[in-house]
Motif scaffolding. Structure first.
Motif, PDB file in Angstrom:
ATOM      1  N   ILE A   1       0.846  -1.090   0.113  1.00 44.11           N
ATOM      2  CA  ILE A   1      -0.023  -0.044   0.117  1.00 44.11           C
ATOM      3  C   ILE A   1       1.150   1.357   0.049  1.00 44.11           C
ATOM      4  O   ILE A   1       0.640   2.345  -0.780  1.00 44.11           O
ATOM      5  CB  ILE A   1      -0.895   0.150   1.256  1.00 44.11           C
ATOM      6  N   GLU A   2       1.937   1.195   1.028  1.00 45.59           N
ATOM      7  CA  GLU A   2       2.633   2.448   1.034  1.00 45.59           C
ATOM      8  C   GLU A   2       3.468   2.927  -0.386  1.00 45.59           C
ATOM      9  O   GLU A   2       3.444   3.933  -0.829  1.00 45.59           O
ATOM     10  CB  GLU A   2       3.918   2.150   2.004  1.00 45.59           C
ATOM     11  N   LYS A   3       3.973   1.704  -1.070  1.00 46.32           N
ATOM     12  CA  LYS A   3       4.578   2.216  -2.422  1.00 46.32           C
ATOM     13  C   LYS A   3       3.522   2.410  -3.260  1.00 46.32           C
ATOM     14  O   LYS A   3       3.857   3.673  -4.035  1.00 46.32           O
ATOM     15  CB  LYS A   3       5.190   0.704  -2.703  1.00 46.32           C
ATOM     16  N   VAL A   4       2.360   2.164  -3.528  1.00 42.29           N
ATOM     17  CA  VAL A   4       1.475   2.379  -4.443  1.00 42.29           C
ATOM     18  C   VAL A   4       1.036   3.764  -4.055  1.00 42.29           C
ATOM     19  O   VAL A   4       0.713   4.678  -4.947  1.00 42.29           O
ATOM     20  CB  VAL A   4       0.153   1.407  -4.556  1.00 42.29           C
TER      21      VAL A   4
ATOM     22  N   GLU B   1      -6.768 -10.780  -1.890  1.00 41.92           N
ATOM     23  CA  GLU B   1      -6.924  -9.968  -0.754  1.00 41.92           C
ATOM     24  C   GLU B   1      -6.124  -8.478  -0.699  1.00 41.92           C
ATOM     25  O   GLU B   1      -6.433  -7.588  -0.393  1.00 41.92           O
ATOM     26  CB  GLU B   1      -6.964 -10.713   0.501  1.00 41.92           C
ATOM     27  N   GLU B   2      -4.586  -8.990  -1.187  1.00 37.41           N
ATOM     28  CA  GLU B   2      -3.589  -7.935  -1.194  1.00 37.41           C
ATOM     29  C   GLU B   2      -4.010  -6.874  -2.167  1.00 37.41           C
ATOM     30  O   GLU B   2      -3.884  -5.683  -1.971  1.00 37.41           O
ATOM     31  CB  GLU B   2      -2.371  -8.275  -1.359  1.00 37.41           C
TER      32      GLU B   2
ATOM     33  N   ALA C   1      -7.201   1.195  -0.053  1.00 40.45           N
ATOM     34  CA  ALA C   1      -6.312   2.368   0.486  1.00 40.45           C
ATOM     35  C   ALA C   1      -6.148   3.228  -0.488  1.00 40.45           C
ATOM     36  O   ALA C   1      -5.816   4.455  -0.154  1.00 40.45           O
ATOM     37  CB  ALA C   1      -5.048   1.658   1.149  1.00 40.45           C
ATOM     38  N   CYS C   2      -5.920   3.012  -1.894  1.00 38.31           N
ATOM     39  CA  CYS C   2      -5.818   3.980  -3.037  1.00 38.31           C
ATOM     40  C   CYS C   2      -6.794   3.748  -3.912  1.00 38.31           C
ATOM     41  O   CYS C   2      -6.623   3.437  -5.015  1.00 38.31           O
ATOM     42  CB  CYS C   2      -4.383   3.668  -3.446  1.00 38.31           C
TER      43      CYS C   2
ATOM     44  N   ASP D   1     -13.686  -7.104  -9.182  1.00 36.70           N
ATOM     45  CA  ASP D   1     -14.522  -6.847  -7.843  1.00 36.70           C
ATOM     46  C   ASP D   1     -13.510  -6.333  -6.634  1.00 36.70           C
ATOM     47  O   ASP D   1     -13.713  -5.471  -5.653  1.00 36.70           O
ATOM     48  CB  ASP D   1     -15.240  -7.969  -7.256  1.00 36.70           C
ATOM     49  N   ALA D   2     -12.090  -6.684  -6.881  1.00 40.26           N
ATOM     50  CA  ALA D   2     -11.017  -6.658  -5.950  1.00 40.26           C
ATOM     51  C   ALA D   2     -10.560  -4.925  -6.340  1.00 40.26           C
ATOM     52  O   ALA D   2      -9.682  -4.347  -5.398  1.00 40.26           O
ATOM     53  CB  ALA D   2      -9.889  -7.314  -6.000  1.00 40.26           C
ATOM     54  N   GLY D   3     -10.982  -4.384  -7.287  1.00 46.13           N
ATOM     55  CA  GLY D   3     -10.487  -3.000  -7.725  1.00 46.13           C
ATOM     56  C   GLY D   3      -9.456  -2.791  -8.923  1.00 46.13           C
ATOM     57  O   GLY D   3      -8.951  -1.786  -9.228  1.00 46.13           O
ATOM     58  N   THR D   4      -9.392  -3.980  -9.455  1.00 46.55           N
ATOM     59  CA  THR D   4      -8.285  -3.887 -10.755  1.00 46.55           C
ATOM     60  C   THR D   4      -9.017  -3.087 -11.777  1.00 46.55           C
ATOM     61  O   THR D   4     -10.239  -3.115 -12.151  1.00 46.55           O
ATOM     62  CB  THR D   4      -8.101  -5.274 -11.016  1.00 46.55           C
ATOM     63  N   THR D   5      -8.285  -2.274 -12.589  1.00 52.00           N
ATOM     64  CA  THR D   5      -8.753  -1.223 -13.656  1.00 52.00           C
ATOM     65  C   THR D   5      -8.013  -1.846 -14.876  1.00 52.00           C
ATOM     66  O   THR D   5      -8.955  -1.870 -15.965  1.00 52.00           O
ATOM     67  CB  THR D   5      -8.302   0.142 -13.217  1.00 52.00           C
TER      68      THR D   5
END
Length: 615
Positions: free
Chosen positions: A123-126, A146-147, A154-155, A233-237
């Motif tokens: 998360i911190e790197k992204v 999940e990651e 978070a982003c 659904d996990a947020g992939t674009t």
């Protein structure tokens, strides 16, 4: 009501021809190597070829990304800057980069995407990359579902690009130095020697061989076709297909398979939509197992499993076809549900676990007549087809057309007629025809619709019911006249499309927010002074040079989520086989080099280090 989220299917292009096929077979975006400085040194393309691809792709709102994702020497930065401006001027939509020194150059307003070579797994790197101005971040291949979800939550404003298909590097991308250490060929400079595909002995601390000459670091190929909805659904674009060294047949088949699967999801899930225009019409049914593959795996998407590696061979296995029933002097009889074809390539694992193969000369029912001597195969030997002759013939021919939907309106004017074309993106153009009006002797409606449906080799298609005839009488318009008017309108519409193409703009501004760590070792891949200055401006106190500049004696040359100890059933957490290993364990290559394996069980990671005395 949920916001509709555009989803990008991102396909690879080795060259212009592959890029055009990626567009034709349904890609929403294509990534292609620039003339220099890409992570696949063998897949470079001229600016002129990229310009042709850009012009073709933009007709369908397909984006083109150029890869400049190597680490750069100081003396290469000026040339890189000039190349970036060239790529911007020809309309490239974004650059995929690794070297932070690029952000310190005089850049045009072109978006930058953070290559997976940046090791984007936290998360911190992204978050850092997003705040630094990167529009899209390519995540590490090793992440679980999940990651990925946690990073997205978070982003949420950051576009996340995830690999869904193709070859897997066993080390975290950007964190592999084995090729450089052993052969002087840097993976971070686009010259990977595929160290992970080599055979090794596995030894214990006493030198005893636990495994003989197996490809212990060679992974199967990723295939997430049945998990795309979960990734969305996990947020992939952006869903990325690996393969910038692959031939056109691979690009055609794999792109079409993922396009078909995504379109079926979009029909059920209106909150997702494709991010480009047009419909791809295929002449074949996509089948992933017929393209190059080492066997398939979901990798770590649902956690650690035993099926991610293929220690027997780094070559393509193809599709399972059946088993040998009997061997005869001139042929083999086979039990299986799939038919073979004359000319097929067949492979199998021999009694030593080595990949062998033969070409089929003739097929007669369940009898295979090999070219040359009939191989000495035992009954029940599993056969694979790694070259399907008939399927390859299909893909060698034109196998897809991509068309934009078009609506016509033919109307009267005081001085003649007007023809208007409107495409599916609401681009529209109209031309008038000054002509005296004559009544026709026979009904003209069907003929007018037929003439307007003739769109041939243009990027468009229409149906008779999408043609509006706003005419007050049965006027006669010569077919040749209408054909010429139709051609002119199409040409003007394409010009309108090009003018109205929405190229994203990114104004680069210096930032000073804190980098996640204050000390960078050789793992930071800092090759030039501008990259060092970038990190120092973001709070990094110590910046070590890249491994390629200053090799580190005894350094870890691979960081792997894949674990040999786990795959052998020897993991202390998941022990399945009773064994008392005499550690440390080592890999020994066929040229005698020895590599120490270190198991970081806290972080569930395996490290590979080249022994000092073996240098």
């Amino acid at each position: 009501m949920k916001e509709v989220r555009p989803i990008e299917l991102l396909a690879p292009a080795r060259n212009l021809a592959c890029g055009i096929e990626a567009v034709n077979h349904g890609a929403d975006a294509v990534y292609i190597g620039a003339p220099k400085f890409g992570a696949r040194a063998q897949a470079t393309n001229s600016v002129e070829d990229i310009a042709q691809l850009v012009a073709y792709a933009h007709l369908y709102n397909v984006r083109i990304y150029a890869t400049l994702n190597t680490i750069l020497k100081d003396e290469e930065l000026q040339e890189t800057e000039a190349l970036i401006w060239q790529l911007y001027r020809i309309g490239v939509d974004a650059l995929i980069v690794q070297d932070m020194g690029i952000t310190m150059l005089n850049l045009p307003p072109i978006p930058l995407h953070a290559s997976t070579q940046m090791d984007n797994r936290s998360i911190e790197k992204v978050r850092f990359l997003s705040e630094a101005g990167f529009r899209q971040v390519v995540l590490a291949r090793e992440l679980t579902l999940e990651e990925i979800r946690e990073i997205h939550e978070a982003c949420p404003q950051t576009a996340l690009e995830v690999f869904v298909h193709g070859a897997l590097c066993v080390s975290f991308s950007g964190q592999c130095y084995a090729s450089q250490a052993c052969f002087g060929r840097s993976a971070n400079r686009g010259e990977c020697a595929q160290f992970c595909r080599l055979p090794f002995h596995l030894e214990d601390a006493t030198g005893k061989h636990l495994v003989e000459e197996k490809h212990l670091l060679s992974l199967k190929d990723m295939n997430q076709l049945d998990l795309l909805e979960q990734l969305l659904d996990a947020g992939t674009t952006s869903l990325k297909i690996e393969g910038r060294l692959k031939e056109a047949g691979y690009v055609k088949n794999v792109t079409a398979a993922y396009r078909k699967q995504l379109d079926s999801i979009f029909k059920r899930r209106p909150e997702y939509m494709r991010s480009s225009s047009g419909t791809s019409h295929l002449t074949f049914e996509p089948q992933l197992e017929k393209s190059f593959n080492r066997g398939f795996t979901h990798y770590f998407l649902h956690g650690r499993t035993h099926d991610i590696s293929n220690p027997n061979t780094p070559k393509s296995m193809g599709e399972p076809m059946g088993r040998v029933k009997e061997r005869h002097s001139a042929f083999l009889t086979v039990a299986g549900l799939k038919p073979f074809h004359n000319g097929d390539g067949v492979c199998y694992l021999d009694e030593h676990g080595k990949l062998q193969g033969f070409r089929v000369n003739k097929v007669d029912g369940n009898r295979l007549f090999p070219q040359g001597e009939v191989p000495k195969l035992l009954p029940r030997t599993q056969l694979f087809r790694n070259q399907d002759q008939e399927f390859d013939k299909l893909l060698a021919r034109p196998s897809a057309e991509r068309k934009l939907h078009l609506a016509w309106k033919l109307a009267e004017t005081p001085f003649g007629f007007a023809l208007t074309a409107t495409d599916e993106d609401e681009h529209s153009t109209s031309l008038t025809l000054q002509s005296p009006k004559e009544l026709a002797r026979t009904p003209q409606e069907d003929n007018l619709r037929k003439q307007l449906c003739k769109l041939g080799n243009t990027p468009f298609e229409t149906k008779a019911e999408d043609i509006e005839l706003a005419l007050t009488a049965n006027w006669f318009i010569p077919a040749s006249t209408l054909t010429e008017l139709r051609r002119q309108v199409i040409e003007e519409l394409i010009k309108v499309q090009r003018i109205n193409y929405r190229q994203e703009v990114a104004a680069w501004k210096p930032t000073t927010h804190a980098f996640p760590v204050q000390e960078l070792t050789y793992l930071g891949n800092v090759m030039n002074a501008k990259a060092a200055a970038f990190y120092q401006a973001h709070g990094v106190e110590t910046v070590a040079p890249a491994f390629e500049r200053e090799p580190v004696e005894g350094a870890t040359v691979m960081f792997c989520r894949h674990c040999i100890r786990f795959s052998m059933g020897w993991c202390p957490k998941h022990q399945e086989r009773n064994t008392s290993l005499k550690e440390p364990l080592y890999l020994r290559s066929m040229d005698g080099r020895r590599f120490r394996l270190t198991f970081d069980c806290k972080h569930c990671q395996m490290k590979v280090s080249l022994e000092k005395e073996e240098r």
